[in-house]
Design an enzyme around this catalytic site. Structure first.
Site, PDB file in Angstrom:
ATOM      1  N   GLU A 189       0.828  -1.290  -0.099  1.00  0.00           N
ATOM      2  CA  GLU A 189      -0.008   0.061  -0.053  1.00  0.00           C
ATOM      3  C   GLU A 189       0.822   1.293   0.057  1.00  0.00           C
ATOM      4  OE1 GLU A 189      -2.626  -1.038  -0.636  1.00  0.00           O
ATOM      5  OE2 GLU A 189      -3.240  -2.758   0.465  1.00  0.00           O
ATOM      6  N   GLY A 190       2.041   1.286  -0.648  1.00  0.00           N
ATOM      7  CA  GLY A 190       2.819   2.483  -0.695  1.00  0.00           C
ATOM      8  C   GLY A 190       3.954   2.136   0.399  1.00  0.00           C
TER       9      GLY A 190
END
Length: 593
Positions: free
Chosen positions: A403-404
């Site tokens: 998620e980043g």
């Protein structure tokens, strides 16, 4: 459920927040507890008995278990009732996420389906798309995957090379490209795929496995989460009907970024659940293992490790449910029948983008710490696969990349804050200007130490002033070039994260004490006091590092003199507090507050 007052995203940095404004785990309703129990019972009864088979990639079994979860309503918690779901609030779906983690790799397959796989259609699909896909996704008859990352574009998602070209008859988009690291790729029926229309308009598509030209590569051989499916998705002249465009042409980034925000929040919730699990395993082992004639749990340094794990987990848990309460409150105000509902959703989710990133960074690093200390308590046995702490240690490493990456999220946090300030959504610049005048004659405030957590509230207030001082200095020093100063942005981000975590923990403890008529200091108060003291020290160190990088000579001495006044607090007896916390955790047999 008690509905917390809406607090604007990022506003906690500029104003005091009251305990009654935050949602805490102590506010769970009976329905919330029933939902948590349903998820826990499902994992214990249906998933854990098949742990080894799942870990060895029996995907047929994973699919059957996902369908069984669908029969219980666990897959449709976030799906509207009109489309076969139960449309539960964010706290309920968070509890499911937290309690599903003991399923190991199964929890990843579950989370990818109900979260980033299904939510794009739930939140951004039109009525025809929802009717066509959501009932089957909620029931587990169809399973979903999310396809954003590419071999050449990881964190830089908008540089994707997958293309979509409209066919001559205008009925299809023809997709070509490769997506990398796709969870559930082995068995997913529906893929949310991002591609560039005409090579430039970033757009989301709903792609079905049966479409000709779609295939998957071999399973990746991973360090952890071995029981989940992770493959590349290959698109070779795949014809996708125009009605499968999700959202609007050229606005795929709105879907991608907001789904990532929700994904970051959900990931944090899962990390909280796993950190609690790690504490439970460590306590159990420490009570059973004997060395030098007594149980490991009787040694103060082992107790200190358990206390440290519990303190950070308490802060992470407090952050997660505070944020969940705020998301719930703002989402409840939306009109689901409105023509622009998708745009309302995007704006609502974006409101707490900063908090979602802060949750993700803090909780993933909290879990990494808990897994490492838990393994250390196990000693050599922690390195043996027979013990679950070994798998937790391996599996949790991906979370700081999911998620980043945490590095990207640390850059997003101050960037998000500055954009909101420039749009006039937060009076950040006015606060910085006002603080400069205040600091000229600043004197540390008198604190009534008889008041519950008064010193901790004062530390939070001082931390906010420190952040504004460092942030204001950074803007003055670098102006438009600030975005290139990543070390400074990291320092600012670390301060924001610590402030949010510190405040969440202290407000929770205060709210809990208020419910108990303020009598005595229980475990909540001790956990909050330890975290506030240690968090405040990290804020001070981060500020010192940043100020030293930005100034020198007399100016630096002035900055450090102000910092010294802002950090003038009496010391806290952390040894005594941690011994008390450890005793409570050991007696309870795990994380119980």
């Amino acid at each position: 459920m008690e509905k917390p007052e809406i607090v604007r995203g990022g506003a906690f940095l500029l104003e005091a927040v009251r305990p009654e404004q935050v949602f805490t785990p102590e506010d769970f309703s009976d329905e919330h507890r029933m939902i948590a129990a349903l998820a826990s019972d499902f994992i214990a009864g249906e998933v854990e008995p098949h742990d080894e088979a799942i870990e060895h990639q029996d995907f047929g079994l994973t699919v059957r278990l996902l369908r069984k979860a669908g029969e219980l309503g666990l897959l449709g918690a976030a799906v509207p009732e009109a489309y076969g779901g139960s449309d539960l609030d964010k706290i309920s779906t968070t509890l499911i996420t937290e309690h599903i983690v003991k399923g190991g790799s199964f929890s990843l397959s579950f989370g990818a389906h109900v979260g980033i796989g299904s939510l794009p259609i739930v939140l951004f699909g039109n009525s025809e798309q929802k009717q066509r896909y959501l009932p089957a996704l909620a029931a587990g008859e169809k399973l979903a995957a999310y396809c954003l990352t590419e071999p050449a574009s990881g964190s830089d998602a908008l540089s994707a090379r997958t293309t979509a070209v409209l066919s001559s008859d205008g009925k299809h988009y023809v997709l070509n490209g490769t997506k990398q690291f796709i969870t559930n790729a082995a068995f997913a029926d529906v893929f949310i795929v991002y591609a560039k229309v005409d090579g430039e308009k970033f757009t989301a598509f709903i792609v079905e496995r049966e479409y000709e030209g779609l295939s998957t590569g071999p399973e990746e051989k991973k360090m952890g989460i071995k029981g989940s499916s992770t493959r590349p998705l290959i698109l070779e002249d795949v014809k996708v009907p125009v009605e499968n465009v999700l959202g609007e042409i050229g606005r795929g980034h709105v879907i991608a970024f907001n789904i990532l925000n929700i994904g970051r929040y959900s990931l944090a919730a899962g990390c909280v659940g796993t950190a609690k699990w790690a504490i439970g395993l460590a306590v159990q082992y420490a009570k059973e293992r004997r060395q030098f004639g007594k149980a490991l749990a009787e040694f103060p340094l082992i107790g200190k490790k358990l206390a440290d794990m519990a303190v950070r987990t308490y802060a992470a848990e407090s952050m997660v449910y505070r944020t969940g309460g705020q998301i719930d409150r703002i989402m409840q105000g939306l009109d689901k029948e409105a023509p622009d509902y998708s745009r309302q959703v995007a704006k609502a989710v974006e409101e707490y983008a900063l908090e979602c990133s802060a949750n993700k960074v803090f909780a993933t690093e909290c879990l990494q710490f808990a897994a490492d200390e838990g393994l250390q308590i196990h000693g050599g046995y922690g390195f043996i696969q027979e013990y679950k702490i070994e798998r937790i240690y391996r599996d949790c490493r991906i979370n700081r990349i999911f998620e980043g990456t945490n590095e990207i999220n640390r850059l997003l946090i101050p960037g998000t804050l500055m954009r909101r300030a420039m749009k006039g959504e937060l009076p950040l610049l006015a606060a910085v200007s006002g603080l400069q005048e205040e600091l000229i004659a600043y004197l540390p405030p008198a604190v009534d130490e008889e008041e519950p957590l008064a010193l901790e509230l004062a530390r939070i207030e001082a931390s906010k002033k420190i952040f504004l001082m460092v942030g204001g200095t950074a803007v003055q020093t670098y102006q438009l070039e600030l975005e290139e100063q990543q070390e400074i942005l990291e320092a600012l981000s670390n301060q924001i994260i610590e402030i949010y975590a510190m405040e969440s923990a202290v407000l929770r403890a205060l709210k809990t004490q208020e419910k108990a008529d303020g009598t005595g200091e229980g475990l909540h108060g001790k956990l909050a006091r330890v975290f506030a003291a240690e968090s405040f020290a990290r804020v001070e160190e981060s500020a010192r590092t940043a100020l030293t990088a930005m100034s020198e000579g007399d100016l630096l001495r002035t900055h450090l003199s102000v910092l010294k006044k802002l950090t003038r607090f009496p010391p806290v007896n952390l040894v005594r507090l941690k011994r008390d916390i450890a005793a409570r955790i050991i007696q309870a047999g795990g994380y119980t507050v």
